[in-house]
Design an enzyme around this catalytic site. Structure first.
Site, PDB file in Angstrom:
ATOM      1  N   TYR A   1       0.788  -0.816  -0.125  1.00 21.29           N
ATOM      2  CA  TYR A   1      -0.078   0.097  -0.016  1.00 21.29           C
ATOM      3  C   TYR A   1       0.644   1.198  -0.272  1.00 21.29           C
ATOM      4  O   TYR A   1       0.397   2.630  -0.003  1.00 21.29           O
ATOM      5  CB  TYR A   1      -1.301  -0.068   1.104  1.00 21.29           C
ATOM      6  CG  TYR A   1      -1.923  -0.884   1.093  1.00 21.29           C
ATOM      7  CD1 TYR A   1      -1.962  -2.242   0.717  1.00 21.29           C
ATOM      8  CD2 TYR A   1      -2.961  -0.507   0.935  1.00 21.29           C
ATOM      9  CE1 TYR A   1      -2.968  -3.099   1.079  1.00 21.29           C
ATOM     10  CE2 TYR A   1      -4.449  -1.361   0.729  1.00 21.29           C
ATOM     11  CZ  TYR A   1      -4.009  -2.710   0.739  1.00 21.29           C
ATOM     12  OH  TYR A   1      -5.203  -3.715   0.549  1.00 21.29           O
TER      13      TYR A   1
ATOM     14  N   LYS B   1       2.963 -14.350   5.617  1.00 16.91           N
ATOM     15  CA  LYS B   1       3.552 -15.787   4.703  1.00 16.91           C
ATOM     16  C   LYS B   1       4.481 -15.525   4.361  1.00 16.91           C
ATOM     17  O   LYS B   1       5.070 -15.298   3.685  1.00 16.91           O
ATOM     18  CB  LYS B   1       2.613 -15.157   3.297  1.00 16.91           C
ATOM     19  CG  LYS B   1       2.317 -15.685   1.767  1.00 16.91           C
ATOM     20  CD  LYS B   1       1.031 -17.106   2.155  1.00 16.91           C
ATOM     21  CE  LYS B   1       1.915 -18.686   1.230  1.00 16.91           C
ATOM     22  NZ  LYS B   1       1.012 -19.459   1.115  1.00 16.91           N
TER      23      LYS B   1
ATOM     24  N   ASP C   1      -2.513 -18.711   4.209  1.00 16.40           N
ATOM     25  CA  ASP C   1      -3.259 -19.503   3.168  1.00 16.40           C
ATOM     26  C   ASP C   1      -4.509 -20.152   4.673  1.00 16.40           C
ATOM     27  O   ASP C   1      -5.356 -20.269   4.605  1.00 16.40           O
ATOM     28  CB  ASP C   1      -3.179 -20.164   2.206  1.00 16.40           C
ATOM     29  CG  ASP C   1      -2.146 -20.552   2.484  1.00 16.40           C
ATOM     30  OD1 ASP C   1      -1.210 -20.475   4.038  1.00 16.40           O
ATOM     31  OD2 ASP C   1      -1.137 -21.451   1.794  1.00 16.40           O
TER      32      ASP C   1
ATOM     33  N   ASP D   1      -6.764  -6.145   5.017  1.00 12.55           N
ATOM     34  CA  ASP D   1      -7.572  -6.211   3.978  1.00 12.55           C
ATOM     35  C   ASP D   1      -8.589  -7.306   3.497  1.00 12.55           C
ATOM     36  O   ASP D   1      -9.911  -7.642   3.651  1.00 12.55           O
ATOM     37  CB  ASP D   1      -7.494  -5.065   2.604  1.00 12.55           C
ATOM     38  CG  ASP D   1      -8.238  -4.535   2.133  1.00 12.55           C
ATOM     39  OD1 ASP D   1      -9.007  -4.348   2.104  1.00 12.55           O
ATOM     40  OD2 ASP D   1      -7.704  -3.857   0.821  1.00 12.55           O
TER      41      ASP D   1
HETATM   42  O1  LIG Z   1      -9.103   2.729  -0.389  1.00 12.44           O
HETATM   43  C1  LIG Z   1      -9.289   1.941  -1.549  1.00 12.44           C
HETATM   44  O2  LIG Z   1     -10.155   2.301  -2.476  1.00 12.44           O
HETATM   45  C2  LIG Z   1      -9.859   0.222  -0.915  1.00 12.44           C
HETATM   46  C3  LIG Z   1      -9.392   0.340   0.603  1.00 12.44           C
HETATM   47  C4  LIG Z   1      -9.948  -0.810   1.410  1.00 12.44           C
HETATM   48  O3  LIG Z   1      -9.912  -1.848   0.522  1.00 12.44           O
HETATM   49  C5  LIG Z   1      -9.863  -0.710   2.531  1.00 12.44           C
HETATM   50  O4  LIG Z   1      -9.472   0.211   3.570  1.00 12.44           O
HETATM   51  O5  LIG Z   1     -10.784  -1.599   3.431  1.00 12.44           O
HETATM   52 MG   LIG Z   2     -10.855  -3.591   2.067  1.00 15.08          MG
END
Ligand SMILES: O=C(O)CCC(=O)C(=O)O
Ligand SMILES: [Mg+2]
Ligand SMILES: NC(=O)C1=CN([C@@H]2O[C@H](COP(=O)(O)OP(=O)(O)OC[C@H]3O[C@@H](n4cnc5c(N)ncnc54)[C@H](OP(=O)(O)O)[C@@H]3O)[C@@H](O)[C@H]2O)C=CC1
Length: 422
Positions: A151, A221, A287, A311
């Site tokens: 990210y 992982k 996983d 996420d």
């Molecule tokens: O920033 C985004 O568009 C996705 C963020 C996301 O999926 C989350 O924060 O869970």
């Molecule tokens: Mg998300």
């Protein structure tokens, strides 16, 4: 109109006036619908709980499409400055285009304000339709690292001068031989640091201790990504043992006892630790973790993991307790006191402006906000009302389509039902 006052922070604690100013971002897509409903519910709960003595003074700040339309910027500096100044904010979802265009504003807010922990509690409300047999066994709190991992946005597009430079560097100077198709690859880079890991794992263990939770599972992982995800696991165990001493028992310690004194001794050490109320710090490879949260959810409690795993896990766990319409979250910097509360889901664009979707994720994010302010009476009022409303089968479309005998209501009507049931 009530004149608000600023929240401040001293010695690591929030000082919350009776009329705190709290910035909000309405959000894109379904954001305006769910925020309108949530705001009414939160205001009603505060009003009833404190008989008019307390009131949140909401202050709109701009981000996303509305900001772009009004200011020409997607994330104006003024918005970041306001959240910095007022400490606590709440937001609706913001759109991120796929494959090009602006980078995520949601991620930018977390990174620019250094809100390093994304806390996403996952619990079941009686009566919510769920795809699993015992949804009540799922009671976990995800601690997702919020500032690192892929990210960080360090990516180079296929065919660009940058990617050619990067691939040449990797091949010529780093001896990399296994980029399968170097002429047509894009490249992404995944930074994971000791410092970033430690502050996240520290927050997760502190939470487990404060909230009387039983375990913290480090999800990684690390068998494949040894120096990022594998290091996360090792740094996490080291931090737990170094900073929390005999308040925790780690699987690292379990393995050492097993190697030196055998399996029986290791099992006994773990049961003794559990009996003494120590937090068990364990780990799971991502996983198999995704299988085990479905088959044996009761074995997991607090979960600490990196950004991308967090996420995926957030949406997977939300499904187990009825879906993304009821999944709240909080982005917190435990050192400075800054926090932005937001739903786990996105803008659900196909439902934008239809007054249709479930506002519960934002409402429950508001409950986390109220708890964070120390206004637990108002928070509990919302929770009790939500339990009562769902039990009476008055629900939005997402639950209604999976429930027998439900009364389907609109987003705004669900908010009204919550207020009526307070
Ligand atoms: O920033 C985004 O568009 C996705 C963020 C996301 O999926 C989350 O924060 O869970
Ligand atoms: Mg998300
Ligand atoms: N923190 C943030 O602001 C986030 C922003 N996003 C952004 O949102 C946009 C859309 O992303 P997408 O992947 O479609 O994911 P979304 O979470 O926006 O929507 C996916 C599906 O989830 C269900 N859903 C979402 N919100 C609700 C709700 N409040 N009540 C009931 N059901 C809901 C709907 O399911 P169904 O179709 O079954 O009815 C919807 O079609 C993207 O631009 C993405 O980047 C995504 C995640 C987080």
């Amino acid at each position: 109109m009530t004149q608000g006052e600023k929240i401040s922070v001293s010695n690591g604690s929030l000082n919350v006036p009776n009329h705190p100013i709290v910035p909000f971002i309405e959000g894109d897509g379904t954001g305006p619908d769910i925020w309108a409903s949530a705001c009414r519910v939160l205001d009603a709960a505060v009003d009833k709980a404190y008989k008019g003595e307390k009131k949140i003074v909401w202050k709109e700040v701009l981000a996303g499409q509305k900001a772009f339309d009004e200011t020409g910027e997607w994330l104006p500096q003024e918005t970041l400055d306001a959240i910095n100044e007022y400490f606590i904010a709440i937001k609706g979802p913001l759109t991120t285009p796929i494959g090009g265009g602006i980078r995520s504003l949601n991620v930018a807010l977390r990174q620019q304000l250094d809100l390093f922990t994304c806390v996403r509690p996952v619990r079941y409300f009686e009566g919510v339709p769920s795809p699993v047999k015992r949804p009540e066994d799922t009671d976990m709190v995800i601690f997702r690292e919020n500032t690192e991992d892929i990210y960080a946005g360090i990516e180079f597009a296929e065919g660009s001068d940058e990617v050619k430079k990067m691939i040449n560097f990797l091949q010529d100077e780093m001896g990399t031989k296994n980029i399968r198709f170097p002429e047509t690859s894009g490249i992404g880079i995944k930074p994971v640091s000791k410092e970033g890991t430690e502050r996240l794992v520290r927050a997760a263990i502190n939470y487990a201790l404060t909230e009387g939770r039983k375990s913290v599972t480090l999800v990684h992982k690390g068998n494949i990504m040894k120096f990022t995800e594998g290091a996360f696991k090792s740094w996490g165990y080291d931090l737990a043992e170094r900073e929390f001493g005999d308040k925790v028992f780690t699987w690292n310690q379990y393995d050492e006892i097993k190697d030196n004194a055998g399996l029986e001794a290791a099992n006994k050490a773990q049961s003794d630790a559990e009996a003494a109320g120590k937090i068990i710090v364990k780990d799971s490879i991502a996983d198999i973790f995704l299988q085990q949260i479905l088959t044996r959810p009761a074995e997991f409690d607090v979960v600490a993991t990196m950004n991308l795993n967090g996420d995926y896990i957030s949406d997977a766990l939300a499904a187990q307790v009825g879906g993304i319409g009821i999944a709240p979250g909080a982005n917190i910097n435990y050192d400075t006191g800054h926090a932005i509360f937001e739903a786990t889901h996105g803008t659900a664009p196909k439902y934008a402006g239809l007054d249709k979707v479930n506002p519960s994720s934002v409402i429950l994010s508001g409950v986390l906000l109220l708890e964070h302010l120390g206004w637990s009476e108002a928070a509990n009022m919302v929770l009790t009302s939500m339990e009562k409303t769902i039990a009476s089968k008055v629900v939005t479309y997402d639950f209604a389509r999976l429930m027998d005998g439900a009364t389907e209501v609109k987003c705004s009507e669900f908010g009204t039902a919550l207020i009526d049931n307070m």
